[in-house]
Design an enzyme around this catalytic site. Structure first.
Site, PDB file in Angstrom:
ATOM      1  N   HIS A 122      87.262  32.223  49.477  1.00  9.17           N
ATOM      2  CA  HIS A 122      86.254  33.247  49.203  1.00  9.17           C
ATOM      3  C   HIS A 122      85.561  33.589  50.534  1.00  9.17           C
ATOM      4  CE1 HIS A 122      82.366  34.791  47.669  1.00  9.17           C
ATOM      5  NE2 HIS A 122      82.968  34.986  46.514  1.00  9.17           N
ATOM      6  N   ASP A 198      84.573  23.699  48.727  1.00  8.42           N
ATOM      7  CA  ASP A 198      83.897  24.751  47.965  1.00  8.42           C
ATOM      8  C   ASP A 198      84.334  24.567  46.517  1.00  8.42           C
ATOM      9  OD1 ASP A 198      83.086  26.986  46.632  1.00  8.42           O
ATOM     10  OD2 ASP A 198      84.101  28.434  47.921  1.00  8.42           O
ATOM     11  N   GLN A 201      84.138  27.062  41.764  1.00  9.97           N
ATOM     12  CA  GLN A 201      84.976  27.470  40.633  1.00  9.97           C
ATOM     13  C   GLN A 201      85.428  26.276  39.795  1.00  9.97           C
ATOM     14  OE1 GLN A 201      85.544  30.421  39.486  1.00  9.97           O
ATOM     15  NE2 GLN A 201      84.820  31.680  41.169  1.00  9.97           N
ATOM     16  N   LYS A 224      77.306  29.902  37.792  1.00  7.41           N
ATOM     17  CA  LYS A 224      78.663  29.898  37.247  1.00  7.41           C
ATOM     18  C   LYS A 224      78.832  28.817  36.183  1.00  7.41           C
ATOM     19  CE  LYS A 224      81.024  31.459  41.484  1.00  7.41           C
ATOM     20  NZ  LYS A 224      81.024  32.902  41.291  1.00  7.41           N
ATOM     21  N   CYS A 366      85.877  39.236  46.619  1.00  9.33           N
ATOM     22  CA  CYS A 366      85.327  38.599  47.814  1.00  9.33           C
ATOM     23  C   CYS A 366      86.361  37.692  48.471  1.00  9.33           C
ATOM     24  CB  CYS A 366      84.045  37.822  47.512  1.00  9.33           C
ATOM     25  SG  CYS A 366      82.747  38.857  46.849  1.00  9.33           S
TER      26      CYS A 366
END
Lengths: 409, 149
Positions: A122, A198, A201, A224, A366
């Site tokens: 991302h 990261d 998600q 999220k 993104c």
């Protein structure tokens, strides 16, 4: 088993209808809807218990501080962090990634030092490093992709050779690919590099154990995972957080201030300058309570089942008219389905779906470097969460069929 | 919600399926400008050729949705053969129709009619798509500026 009927009743957004039709929300990889438990916890806190944290002596302030720190402790438990002090509140995962990328680059990296990223990152895990490459003369190296949407680890050892940091996503927000986090973290450590994950998600959709991941740092966002926008978290091993300088200076982050110098407060306060997102922290904690009450393993099972159903339905119904990106095996992917539909532009597909109240993302997500690799400038992305069911997937298929009428296939 | 028929008018779909003036013009003499829609990733490359103060040719390349592609296609038809000042007037008039620019009335110059472009009027009812419709126009305006006329 997840009880969809009970869960859906908790989400007022999903009870809504527009033009007499219910709303089909398939954009949770973008941001998730909020249950009443989160909404109520935040409004109750604002109504009955709002007070400053960490600075006033009255009982209301002490109680607010306890609530704020309680949320931090919930997050720590949720990701199996060894200590709540290793959890730093940030504005979102993007800020958490910037906190590390900027701070570590300025404090610890020299011109010529290498940072390894992947082609599926991302922008939040690309641009901060590019900014530091420009400012500090850091070299950026990239792990490429295979044709089926996995990381191509053929040259991993060579890429990591001499590198100082490996920063990568646990799950692609475009392809849905679940990356081999443990393997990558171990490889980074073998090369003497720090491993930053990261995880924004993956944390909302599966069991997270930062120790088992073998990571040094891990970033994720509340919005999220059923929580409010405006708050996220950076977990980091305490030695690294100790060595990491703050990004913002101000109140709350200091130990002492004189006219010619200041000293920092201990971690994590060092990274939380100014009045933080107190109400949002309460909401973040409530979201974690909600997810925990259902169970992350259950949620992952539900989403795997639903993803399999969606992949099968889309393929059976549309055949060669649909191209689904990313791994075909649901064991290797999350509930994020990016696709191309005929030769229609994703904006047009999304517009047609919107008329049926089907909410999907259309665009580059993104992740423009990844899109260029895929040879697309945009995709349609349907993404699922614990509150979605098969009827949502069916509505997506119906909506896509409707594109025929307008564009004349 | 306004109906999709307001957006996807037949003339728009026709220009989408059969875009006019696609391609490239050799540079120099043509001015080449790239435009991006940062929201959706759409890209347009616009080639502009000016001769004797007249827009003698415009070609566009790149990917985009039906709105951005048809808008670019109709735009090329509207400005080719027009003096530069008229082309600029059409840009203003179009952006005014998209409700993103006040129409500056120039009594010395009546802007030519928008013709087919009026079909894009419906885009205004779908605010997120206005950026799609004006991408080519902003790129043309930039190309006119860069061509120094």
């Amino acid at each position: 088993m997840i009880n969809l009927e009970t869960i859906r009743k908790d989400f007022p957004f999903l009870e809504r209808s527009i033009d007499g039709r219910r709303v089909i929300y398939l954009d949770s990889a973008n941001t998730s809807q909020k249950p009443n438990q989160v909404i109520d916890a935040m409004s109750a806190f604002m109504r009955d218990a709002y007070a400053p944290i960490n600075r006033s002596a009255y009982r209301m302030a002490a109680a607010a501080t306890d609530a704020y720190e309680g949320a931090r402790a919930k997050i720590a438990t949720f990701v199996n962090a060894p200590s709540a002090d290793e959890v730093v509140f940030s504005r979102n995962a993007t800020e958490a990634l910037n906190l590390f990328a900027q701070g570590w680059s300025r404090a610890r990296l020299s011109p010529g030092d290498a940072v390894v990223l992947t082609h599926m990152e991302h922008h939040a895990n690309v641009v901060p490093w590019q900014m530091m490459a420009a400012e500090r003369g850091i070299e950026l190296r990239w792990i490429p992709l295979t044709d089926d949407g996995h990381l191509d680890l053929t040259d991993l050892d060579r890429l990591l050779d001499g590198a100082k940091v490996l920063s990568f996503t646990a799950m692609s927000n475009v392809l849905g690919t679940l990356n081999p986090v443990r393997l990558l973290c171990d490889a980074a450590h073998q090369a003497g590099a720090i491993a930053m994950v990261d995880a924004c998600q993956s944390v909302p959709h599966s069991v997270t154990d930062v120790v088992a991941m073998g990571a040094d740092l891990c970033a994720f966002s509340a919005h999220k995972m059923l929580g409010p926008s405006g708050i996220g978290a950076l977990w980091g091993r305490s030695e690294i957080l100790e060595a990491l300088p703050p990004l913002l200076g101000g109140g709350n982050m200091i130990d002492d201030v004189r006219l010619d110098r200041f000293t920092c407060a201990p971690v994590p306060a060092k990274f939380e300058a100014g009045t933080p997102a107190i109400v949002e922290a309460i909401g973040f904690g409530a979201a974690i309570d909600y997810l925990s009450s259902i169970g992350m393993a259950e949620i992952r099972r539900h989403e795997m089942d639903l993803t399999r159903y969606a992949l099968d339905s889309l393929t059976e119904r549309f055949g060669s008219d649909i191209t689904i990106h990313g791994p075909a095996n649901v064991e290797e992917r999350g509930g994020v389905i990016s696709f191309a539909f005929r030769d229609l532009h994703p904006h047009d597909v999304s517009q047609v779906l919107d008329e049926k109240n089907v909410c999907v993302r259309a665009g580059h997500h993104c992740a423009k470097p990844l899109m260029r690799q895929m040879g697309a400038n945009a995709t349609v992305r349907a993404s699922m969460y614990l509150y979605n069911d098969r009827s949502d997937v069916d509505a997506l298929c119906e909506g896509l069929a409707g594109a025929n009428d307008i564009f004349g296939f | 919600m306004p109906g999709l028929e307001d957006l996807y008018r037949e003339i728009i779909l026709d220009h989408y399926r059969n875009p006019r003036n696609r391609g490239e013009i050799e540079s120099p003499p043509a001015t080449i400008v790239e435009g991006h829609n940062p929201l959706c990733g759409d890209e347009i490359t616009l080639h502009l050729l000016i001769a004797d103060g007249v827009v003698s040719d415009v070609k566009t390349a790149g990917q985009g949705c039906s709105i951005s592609q048809s808008s670019a296609s109709m735009m090329t038809q509207a400005v080719i053969g027009r003096p530069v000042n008229e082309a600029r007037a059409i840009i203003h008039r179009f952006k005014h129709m998209m409700s993103i620019e006040d129409h500056v009335h120039d009594e010395h110059l009546e802007s030519p009619p928008l013709g087919d472009l009026e079909a894009l009027q419906g885009v205004v009812k779908f605010p997120v798509r206005i950026k799609c419709a004006v991408l080519a126009w902003n790129t043309l305006a930039q190309a006119l500026d860069e061509s120094g006329v």
